[in-house]
Design a protein around this motif. Sequence first.
Motif, PDB file in Angstrom:
ATOM      1  N   ALA A  12       0.839   2.112  -6.348  1.00  0.00           N
ATOM      2  CA  ALA A  12       0.361   3.225  -5.514  1.00  0.00           C
ATOM      3  C   ALA A  12       0.038   2.740  -4.097  1.00  0.00           C
ATOM      4  O   ALA A  12       0.371   3.413  -3.114  1.00  0.00           O
ATOM      5  CB  ALA A  12      -0.869   3.871  -6.154  1.00  0.00           C
ATOM      6  N   LEU A  13      -0.605   1.575  -4.000  1.00  0.00           N
ATOM      7  CA  LEU A  13      -0.912   1.021  -2.676  1.00  0.00           C
ATOM      8  C   LEU A  13       0.353   0.669  -1.909  1.00  0.00           C
ATOM      9  O   LEU A  13       0.439   0.903  -0.700  1.00  0.00           O
ATOM     10  CB  LEU A  13      -1.811  -0.209  -2.810  1.00  0.00           C
ATOM     11  CG  LEU A  13      -3.253   0.069  -3.223  1.00  0.00           C
ATOM     12  CD1 LEU A  13      -3.972  -1.234  -3.550  1.00  0.00           C
ATOM     13  CD2 LEU A  13      -3.982   0.835  -2.135  1.00  0.00           C
ATOM     14  N   THR A  18       3.677   1.656   2.515  1.00  0.00           N
ATOM     15  CA  THR A  18       5.064   1.734   2.981  1.00  0.00           C
ATOM     16  C   THR A  18       5.304   3.031   3.739  1.00  0.00           C
ATOM     17  O   THR A  18       5.905   3.028   4.823  1.00  0.00           O
ATOM     18  CB  THR A  18       6.048   1.620   1.800  1.00  0.00           C
ATOM     19  OG1 THR A  18       5.868   0.351   1.164  1.00  0.00           O
ATOM     20  CG2 THR A  18       7.491   1.751   2.263  1.00  0.00           C
ATOM     21  N   LEU A  19       4.821   4.138   3.199  1.00  0.00           N
ATOM     22  CA  LEU A  19       5.025   5.431   3.874  1.00  0.00           C
ATOM     23  C   LEU A  19       4.280   5.488   5.203  1.00  0.00           C
ATOM     24  O   LEU A  19       4.804   6.036   6.183  1.00  0.00           O
ATOM     25  CB  LEU A  19       4.620   6.576   2.949  1.00  0.00           C
ATOM     26  CG  LEU A  19       5.498   6.743   1.704  1.00  0.00           C
ATOM     27  CD1 LEU A  19       4.972   7.869   0.816  1.00  0.00           C
ATOM     28  CD2 LEU A  19       6.961   6.962   2.065  1.00  0.00           C
ATOM     29  N   PRO A  42      13.029   8.676   3.058  1.00  0.00           N
ATOM     30  CA  PRO A  42      11.987   7.655   2.951  1.00  0.00           C
ATOM     31  C   PRO A  42      11.085   7.822   1.724  1.00  0.00           C
ATOM     32  O   PRO A  42      10.897   6.888   0.958  1.00  0.00           O
ATOM     33  CB  PRO A  42      11.186   7.809   4.243  1.00  0.00           C
ATOM     34  CG  PRO A  42      12.091   8.499   5.187  1.00  0.00           C
ATOM     35  CD  PRO A  42      13.008   9.347   4.355  1.00  0.00           C
ATOM     36  N   THR A  43      10.551   9.004   1.528  1.00  0.00           N
ATOM     37  CA  THR A  43       9.647   9.216   0.399  1.00  0.00           C
ATOM     38  C   THR A  43      10.390   9.127  -0.925  1.00  0.00           C
ATOM     39  O   THR A  43       9.944   8.441  -1.850  1.00  0.00           O
ATOM     40  CB  THR A  43       8.934  10.583   0.523  1.00  0.00           C
ATOM     41  OG1 THR A  43       8.242  10.623   1.778  1.00  0.00           O
ATOM     42  CG2 THR A  43       7.945  10.792  -0.602  1.00  0.00           C
ATOM     43  N   GLY A  44      11.516   9.795  -1.037  1.00  0.00           N
ATOM     44  CA  GLY A  44      12.289   9.772  -2.277  1.00  0.00           C
ATOM     45  C   GLY A  44      12.781   8.383  -2.634  1.00  0.00           C
ATOM     46  O   GLY A  44      12.745   7.989  -3.812  1.00  0.00           O
ATOM     47  N   VAL A  75       1.716  -5.445  -0.493  1.00  0.00           N
ATOM     48  CA  VAL A  75       0.695  -4.540   0.063  1.00  0.00           C
ATOM     49  C   VAL A  75       0.010  -5.193   1.260  1.00  0.00           C
ATOM     50  O   VAL A  75      -0.225  -4.530   2.283  1.00  0.00           O
ATOM     51  CB  VAL A  75      -0.318  -4.134  -1.030  1.00  0.00           C
ATOM     52  CG1 VAL A  75      -1.519  -3.417  -0.433  1.00  0.00           C
ATOM     53  CG2 VAL A  75       0.355  -3.248  -2.076  1.00  0.00           C
ATOM     54  N   CYS A  76      -0.295  -6.476   1.157  1.00  0.00           N
ATOM     55  CA  CYS A  76      -0.902  -7.177   2.304  1.00  0.00           C
ATOM     56  C   CYS A  76       0.045  -7.172   3.507  1.00  0.00           C
ATOM     57  O   CYS A  76      -0.384  -6.930   4.638  1.00  0.00           O
ATOM     58  CB  CYS A  76      -1.273  -8.607   1.921  1.00  0.00           C
ATOM     59  SG  CYS A  76      -2.671  -8.709   0.790  1.00  0.00           S
TER      60      CYS A  76
END
Length: 97
Positions: A12-13, A18-19, A42-44, A75-76
Amino acid sequence: MQAKSSFFVLQALDLGTTLVAFHFGAFEVNPLVGRLTTLLGPTGGVLASKVVAVLIALRLRKLLWVANLFYLGVVCWNTFIVLILSHSIRHLAHSWM
């Protein structure tokens, strides 16, 4: 069980960071995810990559801690990119005024 929970939180992070990075003008460096974002937006594309990651990780439960370390790094990195891009955008906005 804790590794599985951590994995889902990191997914999720990764999705969120990324978005946000895309919003600031970043691009995907993973060629597979980059192709998915070209095909699905991008989202898909990122969501599709998350589904694939979850399916793979659930099959390889013994190595889930390795996946967690990898996604913690992702994530970092994403957070670092967002901070750099948001700072440079703010700096550019001030220089235009």
